[in-house]
Scaffold this motif. Structure first.
Motif, PDB file in Angstrom:
ATOM      1  N   ARG A   5       0.723  -1.326  -0.071  1.00  0.00           N
ATOM      2  CA  ARG A   5      -0.056   0.072   0.037  1.00  0.00           C
ATOM      3  C   ARG A   5       0.900   1.183  -0.217  1.00  0.00           C
ATOM      4  O   ARG A   5       2.330   1.291   0.041  1.00  0.00           O
ATOM      5  N   PRO A   6       0.101   2.587  -0.452  1.00  0.00           N
ATOM      6  CA  PRO A   6       1.648   3.068  -0.310  1.00  0.00           C
ATOM      7  C   PRO A   6       1.757   4.213   1.343  1.00  0.00           C
ATOM      8  O   PRO A   6       0.435   3.636   2.248  1.00  0.00           O
ATOM      9  N   GLY A   7       2.667   4.119   1.676  1.00  0.00           N
ATOM     10  CA  GLY A   7       3.301   4.394   2.405  1.00  0.00           C
ATOM     11  C   GLY A   7       3.232   3.165   3.855  1.00  0.00           C
ATOM     12  O   GLY A   7       4.039   3.529   4.291  1.00  0.00           O
ATOM     13  N   GLY A   8       3.677   2.344   2.769  1.00  0.00           N
ATOM     14  CA  GLY A   8       3.786   0.861   3.196  1.00  0.00           C
ATOM     15  C   GLY A   8       4.942   0.870   3.433  1.00  0.00           C
ATOM     16  O   GLY A   8       5.952   1.469   2.547  1.00  0.00           O
ATOM     17  N   LEU A   9       5.564  -0.345   4.335  1.00  0.00           N
ATOM     18  CA  LEU A   9       7.619  -0.580   4.464  1.00  0.00           C
ATOM     19  C   LEU A   9       7.493  -1.348   3.883  1.00  0.00           C
ATOM     20  O   LEU A   9       7.500  -2.886   3.731  1.00  0.00           O
ATOM     21  N   ILE A  10       8.951  -1.171   3.283  1.00  0.00           N
ATOM     22  CA  ILE A  10       9.310  -2.012   2.594  1.00  0.00           C
ATOM     23  C   ILE A  10      11.035  -2.275   3.760  1.00  0.00           C
ATOM     24  O   ILE A  10      11.699  -2.175   4.311  1.00  0.00           O
ATOM     25  N   ILE A  11      11.178  -3.399   4.747  1.00  0.00           N
ATOM     26  CA  ILE A  11      12.235  -3.770   5.568  1.00  0.00           C
ATOM     27  C   ILE A  11      13.256  -4.928   4.928  1.00  0.00           C
ATOM     28  O   ILE A  11      12.885  -6.451   5.165  1.00  0.00           O
ATOM     29  N   GLY A  12      13.962  -4.142   4.874  1.00  0.00           N
ATOM     30  CA  GLY A  12      15.509  -5.677   4.257  1.00  0.00           C
ATOM     31  C   GLY A  12      16.595  -5.988   5.245  1.00  0.00           C
ATOM     32  O   GLY A  12      17.363  -4.611   5.735  1.00  0.00           O
ATOM     33  N   ASP A  13      16.125  -7.166   6.152  1.00  0.00           N
ATOM     34  CA  ASP A  13      17.114  -7.156   6.476  1.00  0.00           C
ATOM     35  C   ASP A  13      18.687  -7.744   6.146  1.00  0.00           C
ATOM     36  O   ASP A  13      18.715  -8.104   4.928  1.00  0.00           O
ATOM     37  N   ASN A  14      19.769  -7.554   6.817  1.00  0.00           N
ATOM     38  CA  ASN A  14      21.311  -8.178   7.064  1.00  0.00           C
ATOM     39  C   ASN A  14      21.303  -7.458   5.409  1.00  0.00           C
ATOM     40  O   ASN A  14      22.631  -7.869   4.694  1.00  0.00           O
ATOM     41  N   THR A  15      21.206  -5.865   5.571  1.00  0.00           N
ATOM     42  CA  THR A  15      21.672  -5.795   4.634  1.00  0.00           C
ATOM     43  C   THR A  15      23.099  -4.546   5.084  1.00  0.00           C
ATOM     44  O   THR A  15      23.781  -3.858   3.907  1.00  0.00           O
ATOM     45  N   LEU A  16      23.916  -5.102   5.923  1.00  0.00           N
ATOM     46  CA  LEU A  16      25.547  -4.150   6.162  1.00  0.00           C
ATOM     47  C   LEU A  16      26.270  -5.909   5.928  1.00  0.00           C
ATOM     48  O   LEU A  16      26.997  -5.711   5.876  1.00  0.00           O
ATOM     49  N   ARG A  17      25.586  -6.484   7.013  1.00  0.00           N
ATOM     50  CA  ARG A  17      26.269  -7.599   6.770  1.00  0.00           C
ATOM     51  C   ARG A  17      27.783  -8.176   6.869  1.00  0.00           C
ATOM     52  O   ARG A  17      28.469  -8.052   6.237  1.00  0.00           O
ATOM     53  N   CYS A  18      27.737  -7.947   8.669  1.00  0.00           N
ATOM     54  CA  CYS A  18      28.853  -8.226   8.671  1.00  0.00           C
ATOM     55  C   CYS A  18      29.917  -7.014   9.114  1.00  0.00           C
ATOM     56  O   CYS A  18      30.728  -6.862   9.164  1.00  0.00           O
ATOM     57  N   SER A  19      29.389  -5.775   8.380  1.00  0.00           N
ATOM     58  CA  SER A  19      29.698  -4.425   8.149  1.00  0.00           C
ATOM     59  C   SER A  19      30.797  -4.256   6.826  1.00  0.00           C
ATOM     60  O   SER A  19      30.710  -3.482   6.347  1.00  0.00           O
ATOM     61  N   PHE A  20      30.592  -5.959   6.311  1.00  0.00           N
ATOM     62  CA  PHE A  20      31.301  -5.946   4.997  1.00  0.00           C
ATOM     63  C   PHE A  20      30.308  -4.850   3.440  1.00  0.00           C
ATOM     64  O   PHE A  20      31.449  -4.539   2.975  1.00  0.00           O
ATOM     65  N   VAL A  21      29.581  -4.621   3.759  1.00  0.00           N
ATOM     66  CA  VAL A  21      28.973  -4.375   2.789  1.00  0.00           C
ATOM     67  C   VAL A  21      29.143  -2.110   2.507  1.00  0.00           C
ATOM     68  O   VAL A  21      29.577  -2.390   1.492  1.00  0.00           O
ATOM     69  N   ALA A  22      29.639  -2.167   4.057  1.00  0.00           N
ATOM     70  CA  ALA A  22      29.920  -0.791   3.910  1.00  0.00           C
ATOM     71  C   ALA A  22      31.767  -0.687   3.883  1.00  0.00           C
ATOM     72  O   ALA A  22      31.894   0.404   3.619  1.00  0.00           O
ATOM     73  N   ASP A  23      32.587  -1.470   4.379  1.00  0.00           N
ATOM     74  CA  ASP A  23      33.438  -1.878   4.637  1.00  0.00           C
ATOM     75  C   ASP A  23      34.215  -2.835   4.327  1.00  0.00           C
ATOM     76  O   ASP A  23      34.351  -3.844   5.602  1.00  0.00           O
ATOM     77  N   ASP A  24      34.654  -3.220   3.059  1.00  0.00           N
ATOM     78  CA  ASP A  24      35.170  -4.898   3.407  1.00  0.00           C
ATOM     79  C   ASP A  24      37.131  -4.474   3.478  1.00  0.00           C
ATOM     80  O   ASP A  24      37.611  -5.672   2.831  1.00  0.00           O
ATOM     81  N   SER A  25      37.763  -3.773   3.747  1.00  0.00           N
ATOM     82  CA  SER A  25      39.011  -3.655   3.421  1.00  0.00           C
ATOM     83  C   SER A  25      39.609  -4.307   4.996  1.00  0.00           C
ATOM     84  O   SER A  25      38.897  -4.989   5.723  1.00  0.00           O
TER      85      SER A  25
END
Length: 251
Positions: free
Chosen positions: A174-194
């Motif tokens: 619906r309009p205004g409904g939420l989509i929640i994606g879990d694990n979207t940083l994944r051990c922080s590798f998504v943001a920092d894989d250094s």
């Protein structure tokens, strides 16, 4: 605190104490959900990490109740822990639909629902890449929770947006409904894989060597980029737990 860098706690001991304190001072979840979480941890240690934590379950329940959600779609059921959370949040008059690829996990979820007298959850078994676009609900969902194979996240989002166009019949969200994606940083590798990331030293198993370079990380980055670029979404990428991307659908 004016700084953006989330230096939350000085060490793991303090972090654990703060986490426990926060849980104790947050509205609780029903006893049967806590009981089932412990049961899965004890009896299925190889896959128990597929579940959300009890503190995340508190947050999910609070968010659903704040939204006034009565219809929730879950992509990835595992053995039904988060389905129990959503079932509690929507109440007996609400409805939860779950999509689960693995029939054995779906059967365990159904057993849990029967054990705890839960009657407002339906599980559809099959590949969500196929079952999700095939859905044609009589009324749109208020929330969609994505917690399935990470390689499918971009396609799930695309399917949700295409099935939720303004003015369309049997729209998914619906309009205004939420989509929640879990694990979207994944051990922080998504943001920092250094090499600064100590999780690079963790043994993820022989099939997940050098996990920071894996397709999972690449597709989660793509998912976050798609959310950010989508004209019809507002979002907050929450840097707690394993990362939760909370998006609101606009018409």
């Amino acid at each position: 605190m004016k700084e953006d860098t989330p230096i939350l706690y000085p060490n793991e001991r303090v972090g654990a104490r703060v986490g426990a304190y926060a849980q104790e001072h947050t509205t609780g979840i029903p006893r049967h959900i806590v009981e089932y979480h412990g049961y899965v941890c004890d009896t299925m240690p190889e896959t128990a990490n597929y579940m959300v934590s009890t503190s995340q379950a508190q947050a999910m329940s609070f968010l659903a109740k704040t939204l006034g959600a009565k219809r929730i779609l879950e992509v990835g059921v595992y053995v039904g822990l988060s389905s129990l959370v959503w079932s509690h949040a929507v109440g007996p008059e609400g409805r939860v639909t779950g999509l689960e690829f693995d029939p054995s996990f779906a059967n365990l979820a159904e057993e849990a629902f029967k054990k705890y007298g839960v009657k407002n959850v339906e599980v559809i078994v099959g590949d969500a890449l196929k079952t999700l676009p095939a859905l044609s609900p009589t009324a749109p969902y208020d929330m969609i929770f994505i917690d399935a194979q990470k390689s499918g996240y971009p396609e799930y989002l695309k399917s949700i947006l295409e099935s939720s166009l303004p003015g369309s019949q049997n729209r998914l969200l619906r309009p205004g409904g939420l989509i929640i994606g879990d694990n979207t940083l994944r051990c922080s590798f998504v943001a920092d894989d250094s090499e600064d990331n100590p999780w690079r030293q963790f043994d993820f198993g022989p099939r997940r060597s050098e996990y920071w370079k894996s397709d999972d990380i690449k597709t989660l980055r793509r998912y976050n980029e798609m959310v950010t670029e989508a004209d019809r979404l507002e979002n907050w990428l929450c840097p707690l737990w394993d990362g939760i991307n909370i998006s609101r659908l606009l018409d």
